[in-house]
Design an enzyme around this catalytic site. Structure first.
Site, PDB file in Angstrom:
ATOM      1  N   GLY A 514      42.130  24.288  33.690  1.00  0.00           N
ATOM      2  CA  GLY A 514      41.119  24.058  34.719  1.00  0.00           C
ATOM      3  C   GLY A 514      40.006  23.229  34.151  1.00  0.00           C
ATOM      4  CG  ASP A 630      36.218  25.539  40.918  1.00  0.00           C
ATOM      5  OD1 ASP A 630      36.638  24.870  41.889  1.00  0.00           O
ATOM      6  OD2 ASP A 630      36.743  25.495  39.791  1.00  0.00           O
TER       7      ASP A 630
END
Ligand SMILES: *[C@@H]1O[C@H](CO)[C@@H](O)[C@H](O)[C@H]1NC(C)=O
Ligand SMILES: *[C@@H]1O[C@H](CO)[C@@H](O)[C@H](O)[C@H]1NC(C)=O
Ligand SMILES: *[C@@H]1O[C@H](CO)[C@@H](O)[C@H](O)[C@H]1NC(C)=O
Ligand SMILES: *[C@@H]1O[C@H](CO)[C@@H](O)[C@H](O)[C@H]1NC(C)=O
Ligand SMILES: *[C@@H]1O[C@H](CO)[C@@H](O)[C@H](O)[C@H]1NC(C)=O
Length: 821
Positions: A514, A630
């Site tokens: 990520g 997020d």
């Protein structure tokens, strides 16, 4: 006597005749025809023939004389109306009151066996009681108060005569036009501890508190009642201090029990009291072992049910839907409660549970004797110790499920609920006075603590040894204990241990990549599986700052958040250690054609609610008020039971510890999930998370990615696609085909509408997470969504031009752009 005086006397007799029948007594040589009546001596009540409502049938009944609105309090032939006005009430040869019609059919009779030969007479008393008396001493052989219809009057008794078995209870009329026996009734239930029950048909709708009730002297309203419970009878009567008050208690055909007072000013009956009235009045509203009460319920959900100590909701899903009727069950990990260190937790100020399965122990038992008695019998689930009329304490114990508990500050029962040893430990402060168990508990706790200490000591020694032999110089070496005590909630892992757990960050163990770094699966030496997030080195945060931040985030605990165990710091290297989720992340399941069938609609709906609860916790319930920034399907992990858990929360804080303004020059997030104001202006707020949640919701329903390009309409995003279908009124076309056979269309439609509300262009229009949860969990009407943001897919290079010099990566990968510090 001459003819003239005879005529005069005859006239006089005829003149007086009507007055004779309108007296209060009926003798064997008299009768009452339709149109005539008996009037009680003080003109309170009348007995005669009437037609209810719009009916033309005739009934014999008693009504209030001083009430301007015809109000019937008793009916003789309620199920056998007279079709014309030929009814006659008289006293039969055998001394009974009998009602006949013109064809001499017997419609109603008092039907008592009259002993002896002395004649009887009927009298309408001023209380509204019609009595049949016999002989000179006027022995009452029958009274209407013993055979109530739907009305209780002052002076009348409701309940059971234990000697004769006579049960006096109220039964509603069929309708306003028909006094026939209806299907609602209120009666005394003498089993366990006596209580009134109110049924509609075969459904128990309401129940009173069990006997003993507090004395009516404690109320200062001029309303008095007595509740008798002795070997002769269990019954109730009431009255008002002021004898001029006209009142009645009635069971309505809608299933209400009402106490009414006549108001002479506006000629209306006024409600003095009624049941069921409050939502907690509804019988079994919170099921078995549930507790109802706005004071105790979940304030976020505005839900009135909670479970009694040691119990948890039987179905969390129904609980989220604010349906508590399924009730609660023992906590899954509960210990045995039979001679296993169990005890009692006191729950204060309750309406006592349904007492049908309760038993009165011997009278005069102290509270601790009562406790011991309940403890000895393993099927005893709760007890109360009560002082009845100041005559010393008695003990009422329940065997089996506890129903219909209402927590209300105006109630005065303290219920002691049986709980297992672990539950008892968590409540020790509250349940003072149970010394025996406290000691047992203290011993358990001390032995556990000693064991733990020894284990820690050994582990520590091993760790130090291992470190020395390996020669790795841990950053915290020698310093670790002190550090840990400064962050008591935080586990600081040793790098060597992490390296071993991940097989030196072997690519085989890599779970994903990520924007904040890569994630590895690891197995600690004790066998526990963990997920390790290796943060990118770009954070310039200091060590102490980082640890403060991590320990704050580790304190966030919610069933829909992934648990953060601790961190590992080694020079530049910073790692976060999380609990490991075996079912990977949501995107792994819902976007895959074969795996998506693992999640049916019911499960998906639970997941949506779970995510919403997790975000709500971050936004407003945790002390930190975190904006995730997020949120995306790959950040929603699933545990063994497919419960959703949000991960990566608080990461933005770690990278951005001092950021408090609502704008940032650095945008972190993932294309497709970011709100327009965040992408374009770098503004973030809880509403940006709401936007991401809306996208996730639509993805869960449709099984399609918002930012993927494999769709039919190449130029439309998923949001745009849903919006089009919504406007064309065929939005169900978007539903993932793999849940076609399991979805509930009204639920899906509701979800899609909520999703569209969340992705509206203007942040002000989007609901808060609290509103989202409420919308998900109750059937209120929803506003119409306005046009959402990001309907059209933009070419990548266009994006760049909108946002100036920022760089974005497409696909699932988080955008990682960090300003130089
Ligand atoms: C009686 O009939 C009238 C007119 O049809 C109606 O307005 C009224 O509600 C009825 N009353 C009852 C008690 O049914
Ligand atoms: C009278 O009472 C007897 C028994 O007590 C019962 O069998 C009979 O049906 C009753 N008659 C009426 C008219 O209620
Ligand atoms: C209930 O009945 C008893 C005896 O019949 C009477 O003494 C008492 O005053 C009544 N209670 C009320 C509240 O009217
Ligand atoms: C526990 O109490 C119930 C209800 O009083 C009784 O039926 C049962 O026999 C008791 N069990 C024991 C072991 O005493
Ligand atoms: C407690 O009960 C009384 C009536 O018995 C009611 O008026 C009151 O609203 C209840 N309180 C709560 C918090 O439910």
């Amino acid at each position: 006597m001459d003819a003239e005086t005879m005529v005069m006397s005859l006239i006089l007799i005829m003149l007086f005749f009507p007055f004779c029948t309108s007296l209060d007594t009926l003798t064997p040589d008299q009768s009452i025809k339709d149109g005539q009546s008996l009037i009680s001596s003080k003109n309170n009540f009348a007995l005669g023939f009437f037609s209810p409502g719009n009916s033309s049938y005739r009934y014999l009944g008693i009504w209030f004389v001083k009430v301007a609105k015809q109000t019937i309090v008793w009916v003789a032939n309620r199920n056998d109306p007279i079709i014309d006005s030929s009814g006659v009430l008289s006293i039969s040869r055998y001394g009974n009151l009998v009602l006949h019609d013109s064809s001499n059919r017997l419609l109603w009779s008092t039907n008592v066996s009259v002993q002896g030969t002395t004649s009887s007479a009927a009298q309408l008393q001023d209380s509204g009681n019609l009595v049949l008396v016999q002989g000179n001493n006027k022995k009452v052989i029958w009274q209407s108060f013993d055979h109530p219809t739907d009305t209780l009057l002052p002076g009348m008794r409701l309940g059971l005569n234990r000697k004769t078995g006579l049960d006096r209870f109220l039964t509603s009329w069929k309708s306003q036009d028909d006094p026939g026996t209806g299907d609602c009734f209120c009666k005394m239930n003498p089993t366990g501890s006596p209580q009134f029950v109110l049924y509609k048909g075969s459904t128990l709708n309401w129940r009173s508190s069990p006997w003993p009730w507090p004395s009516s002297a404690t109320f200062s309203s001029g309303f008095n009642f007595d509740f008798f419970n002795n070997e002769d009878e269990v019954s109730y009567n009431y009255s008002f201090d002021d004898p001029s008050i006209i009142s009645r208690v009635v069971v309505g055909n809608s299933g209400l029990l009402l106490t009414l007072m006549w108001n002479d000013d506006d000629l209306q009956w006024k409600e003095f009291w009624s049941a069921p009235k409050f939502r907690c009045d509804k019988y079994r509203r919170c099921g078995a072992y549930g507790k109802c009460g706005p004071e105790s319920g979940d304030t976020v959900m505005n839900f009135e049910c909670t479970c009694l100590p040691g119990y948890e909701p039987k179905s969390w899903k129904n609980w989220y839907h604010r349906d508590g009727s399924g009730g609660c069950v023992r906590k899954q990990l509960g210990l045995s409660m039979c001679g296993n260190g169990e005890g009692f937790v006191k729950v204060k100020r309750l309406k006592g549970p349904d007492s049908f399965n309760a038993v009165w122990m011997d009278t005069s038992m102290s509270s601790s004797e009562c406790e011991q008695a309940c403890l000895r019998n393993c099927s005893c689930t709760a007890f109360v110790s009560l002082n009845i009329d100041g005559k010393g304490t008695s003990c009422l114990a329940w065997y089996g499920e506890l129903f219909d508990v209402w927590e209300n500050s105006s109630e005065r029962w303290d219920l002691n609920v049986r709980v297992d040893a672990t539950e008892l430990a968590t409540y020790t402060k509250k349940s003072n006075g149970f010394l025996g168990h406290k000691r047992q508990l203290a011993i358990t706790i001390i032995s556990v603590m000693v064991t733990l200490f020894l284990v820690c000591l050994i582990a520590y020694i091993c760790l130090m040894k291992k470190r020395k032999t390996k020669g790795t110089k841990g950053y915290l070496e020698g310093n670790e204990l002190e550090e840990s005590s400064r962050h008591p909630d935080l586990l600081i892992f040793d790098l060597g241990c992490i390296v071993a757990a991940t097989d030196n960050f072997s690519p085989i163990n890599k779970l994903g990549q990520g924007g904040f770094g890569s994630v590895f699966k690891g197995q600690l030496s004790n066998g526990q599986e963990v997920a390790i997030k290796r943060l990118s080195k770009s954070s310039a945060q200091g060590i102490e700052e980082f640890k403060n931040e991590v320990s704050l985030i580790a304190k966030l605990q919610h069933r829909n958040l992934v648990k953060l165990f601790g961190c590992c710091i080694q020079g530049e290297e910073k790692m976060l250690i999380y609990e490991y989720m075996p079912n990977k992340s949501l995107d792994f399941l819902i976007f895959d054609h074969t795996r998506s069938s693992l999640l049916n609609w019911g499960k998906r709906f639970e997941i949506i609610i779970g995510i919403a609860r997790g975000i709500l916790y971050l936004h407003q319930d945790s002390r930190l008020k975190i904006i995730h920034r997020d949120l995306k399907t790959s950040n929603v992990l699933l545990d063994g039971e497919m419960n959703p858990k949000i991960s990566d929360f608080g990461i933005a804080r770690i990278f951005n510890g001092d950021q408090i303004q609502d704008t940032t020059t650095r945008v972190v997030g993932t294309y497709g999930y970011m709100s327009p104001e965040y992408v374009i202006f770098g503004k973030f707020s809880t509403k940006s998370d709401v936007f991401s949640f809306g996208v996730i919701l639509l993805e869960i329903v449709s099984g399609k990615k918002n930012n993927s390009s494999f769709q039919m309409h190449d130029s439309l995003t998923l949001i745009g696609h849903v919006w089009e279908l919504w406007r064309e009124d065929r939005v169900l076309d978007i539903v993932d085909p793999s849940i076609n056979d399991s979805f509930v269309s009204h639920e899906v439609l509701r979800c899609i509408q909520i999703g569209l509300l969340c992705v509206q262009e203007d942040a002000m229009d989007r609901p808060t997470m609290l509103a989202v949860l409420l919308m998900l969990s109750c059937e209120t009407t929803l506003p119409s969504p306005k046009q959402p943001a990001f309907i059209f897919r933009r070419p990548i290079n266009n994006l760049g031009s909108i946002t100036g010099e920022r760089f974005y990566s497409i696909n699932d990968v988080t955008i990682t752009e960090f300003e130089a510090r």
